[in-house]
Design a protein around this motif. Structure first.
Motif, PDB file in Angstrom:
ATOM      1  N   LEU A   1       1.007  -0.949   0.154  1.00  0.00           N
ATOM      2  CA  LEU A   1      -0.265  -0.377   0.527  1.00  0.00           C
ATOM      3  C   LEU A   1       0.509   1.479  -0.243  1.00  0.00           C
ATOM      4  N   ASP A   2      -0.034   2.218  -0.136  1.00  0.00           N
ATOM      5  CA  ASP A   2       1.345   3.906  -0.551  1.00  0.00           C
ATOM      6  C   ASP A   2      -0.286   4.872   0.028  1.00  0.00           C
ATOM      7  N   ASP A   3       0.589   6.381  -0.689  1.00  0.00           N
ATOM      8  CA  ASP A   3      -0.467   7.365   0.347  1.00  0.00           C
ATOM      9  C   ASP A   3      -1.359   7.144  -0.566  1.00  0.00           C
ATOM     10  N   GLU A   4      -1.741   6.829  -1.699  1.00  0.00           N
ATOM     11  CA  GLU A   4      -3.546   6.816  -2.692  1.00  0.00           C
ATOM     12  C   GLU A   4      -3.825   5.707  -1.792  1.00  0.00           C
ATOM     13  N   SER A   5      -3.184   4.636  -1.604  1.00  0.00           N
ATOM     14  CA  SER A   5      -4.747   3.306  -0.963  1.00  0.00           C
ATOM     15  C   SER A   5      -4.821   3.567   0.854  1.00  0.00           C
ATOM     16  N   ILE A   6      -3.494   4.349   1.072  1.00  0.00           N
ATOM     17  CA  ILE A   6      -4.015   4.435   2.507  1.00  0.00           C
ATOM     18  C   ILE A   6      -4.664   5.637   2.312  1.00  0.00           C
ATOM     19  N   GLY A   7      -5.118   6.874   1.717  1.00  0.00           N
ATOM     20  CA  GLY A   7      -5.909   7.515   1.786  1.00  0.00           C
ATOM     21  C   GLY A   7      -7.527   6.782   1.202  1.00  0.00           C
ATOM     22  N   LEU A   8      -7.163   6.626   0.655  1.00  0.00           N
ATOM     23  CA  LEU A   8      -8.820   5.839   0.531  1.00  0.00           C
ATOM     24  C   LEU A   8      -9.253   4.854   1.491  1.00  0.00           C
ATOM     25  N   MET A   9      -8.112   3.906   2.407  1.00  0.00           N
ATOM     26  CA  MET A   9      -9.154   3.471   4.055  1.00  0.00           C
ATOM     27  C   MET A   9      -9.047   4.120   4.684  1.00  0.00           C
ATOM     28  N   LEU A  10      -8.518   5.525   4.662  1.00  0.00           N
ATOM     29  CA  LEU A  10      -9.658   6.239   5.410  1.00  0.00           C
ATOM     30  C   LEU A  10     -10.603   7.204   5.682  1.00  0.00           C
ATOM     31  N   GLU A  11     -10.874   7.009   3.432  1.00  0.00           N
ATOM     32  CA  GLU A  11     -12.151   7.542   3.683  1.00  0.00           C
ATOM     33  C   GLU A  11     -12.737   6.394   3.560  1.00  0.00           C
ATOM     34  N   ASN A  12     -12.441   5.326   3.281  1.00  0.00           N
ATOM     35  CA  ASN A  12     -13.918   4.495   3.256  1.00  0.00           C
ATOM     36  C   ASN A  12     -14.000   3.637   4.727  1.00  0.00           C
TER      37      ASN A  12
END
Length: 415
Positions: free
Chosen positions: A253-264
């Motif tokens: 995982l990277d910043d993009e996927s981490i951001g998506l996980m936080l958002e969802n």
């Protein structure tokens, strides 16, 4: 009607608050009536059994969000030579080791069928209560397609374990329905390759976004969660975008996927112990790990450790899970030490394996904390886990395990 009082211990109730000394837990049949300072608990005068904790630490039963209770090692030759019935007999010992390690609830991420769950629920065998996925979903040639280039398909198959291979949106929809028909309580999907796969690499994405959305939609019709085995970042992004409830492993995982996980509000189950043991086996030339997996196991462990710390620091909700079954059963709580190595303090790690794990499995109304109204799942630890968290990884320090009000392990004196 009968009461049990566990007294003379330090209570760590799973909520993350300050430990309570001189504490007690009062149980009526299989339900917790009160937990806290003994002075504040109204103790019945009759029909009372007392368990003297002898200054041990009283904790909730732990929850392992990722196990494979039917297997140990996933050696290819096992699936060729092992009669199906032997898997079930072996699982009896695996489940006993698991609950003796302090795990009273486990989410089985593939291979346990509804009969295994029923045998535990009926008290025919001793083990943690199970939440089962039955058969993981995979694409043709993906990470649970056991077909080999020799032409042999070595997946263990029997009527209670449907084939999880699916390709295309409509086939995926049908396969989800078949797995649910077989008794699945959540859907497990392989959205990337695996470290010990014969036909793919960990980074390879599997299933299209459209296929994954169909899967999540179909599961939601029955209010079931979808959890995703995912190493590669593209697969993680697809899975989280589709609406899965948790990402298992999450290696790249990277910043993009981490951001998506936080958002969802997506949970992450790191399975540190599996990554580390696979690496150790890969570095040992005499081990049974397949040759095609050695490089991946070594390479991915280093990437995994870095990115788990990154996700934790960003605030992703992390849950304890071990992938036991890929690695030996009975050492589940070693995962808590690895969570602390990542950056958690011991109390955070305990919450990750109790309250937060219960929330992620939607079982928090029943288990995960020692509070009035919850099922009586209780663990006694000889050592102070807030000072020596890694001692929980030694089952000898788990001196008593109570599941649903019944003592299932006792190497502790009862007065």
């Amino acid at each position: 009607m009968s009461y049990t009082l566990i007294r003379n211990g330090t209570l760590i109730n799973g909520n993350g608050g300050k430990p309570i000394k001189n504490a007690a837990v009062l149980i009526k049949n299989n339900i917790i009536i009160a937990a806290g300072s003994e002075k504040a608990i109204e103790i019945p005068k009759t029909d009372l059994k007392i368990i003297d904790a002898e200054e041990c630490f009283i904790l909730p039963g732990f929850i392992d969000a990722h196990v494979h209770i039917m297997t140990e090692g996933f050696a290819r030759e096992d699936t060729i030579y092992t009669p199906h019935s032997l898997y079930f007999y072996n699982a009896i010992e695996f489940m006993k080791k698991t609950i003796f390690a302090g795990i009273t609830t486990a989410r089985d991420a593939g291979m346990a069928d509804v009969g295994v769950k029923m045998a535990i629920d009926k008290g025919l065998i001793t083990g943690p209560r199970l939440q089962i996925s039955v058969a993981p979903l995979t694409i043709t040639g993906g990470h649970f397609d056991f077909w080999l280039t020799s032409g042999f398909d070595i997946k263990p198959m029997y009527p209670g374990l449907p084939d999880g291979i699916a390709d295309g949106p409509e086939n995926v929809r049908k396969k989800v329905r078949e797995v649910m028909r077989s008794g699945a309580e959540f859907i497990k999907v392989m959205v990337t390759g695996g470290v010990i796969s014969a036909n793919d690499k960990p980074e390879h994405p599997q299933f299209t976004l459209e296929e994954l959305k169909v899967m999540v939609e179909e599961a939601k019709f029955r209010d079931l969660q979808v959890v995703a085995h995912a190493h590669g970042n593209k697969g993680i992004i697809n899975a989280v975008t589709a609406g899965v409830n948790s990402v298992e492993h999450g290696t790249c995982l990277d910043d993009e996927s981490i951001g998506l996980m936080l958002e969802n509000n997506t949970y992450l189950v790191p399975t540190f112990i599996a990554m580390k043991i696979n690496k150790e086996m890969a570095e040992d030339e005499t081990s049974s790990i397949p040759d095609w997996s050695r490089e991946d196991a070594i390479r991915m462990e280093k990437v995994h450790e870095t990115n788990m710390r990154r996700a934790y620091q960003a605030g992703v909700k992390i849950v304890m899970g071990t992938d036991s079954g890929v690695v030996p059963h009975g050492q589940n709580l070693k995962e808590l030490g690895y969570l602390c190595d990542m950056g958690m303090d011991p109390m955070e790690a305990i919450v990750a394996g109790t309250k937060r794990a219960a929330e992620s499995l939607r079982l928090d109304s029943k288990v995960g904390t020692l509070e009035a109204g919850k099922l009586a799942d209780v663990v006694l630890s000889k050592k102070n886990p807030l000072e020596y968290i890694k001692t929980l990884g030694n089952p000898d320090n788990i001196v008593m395990v109570i599941k649903d009000g019944v003592i299932v392990k006792n190497i502790h004196s009862i007065n």
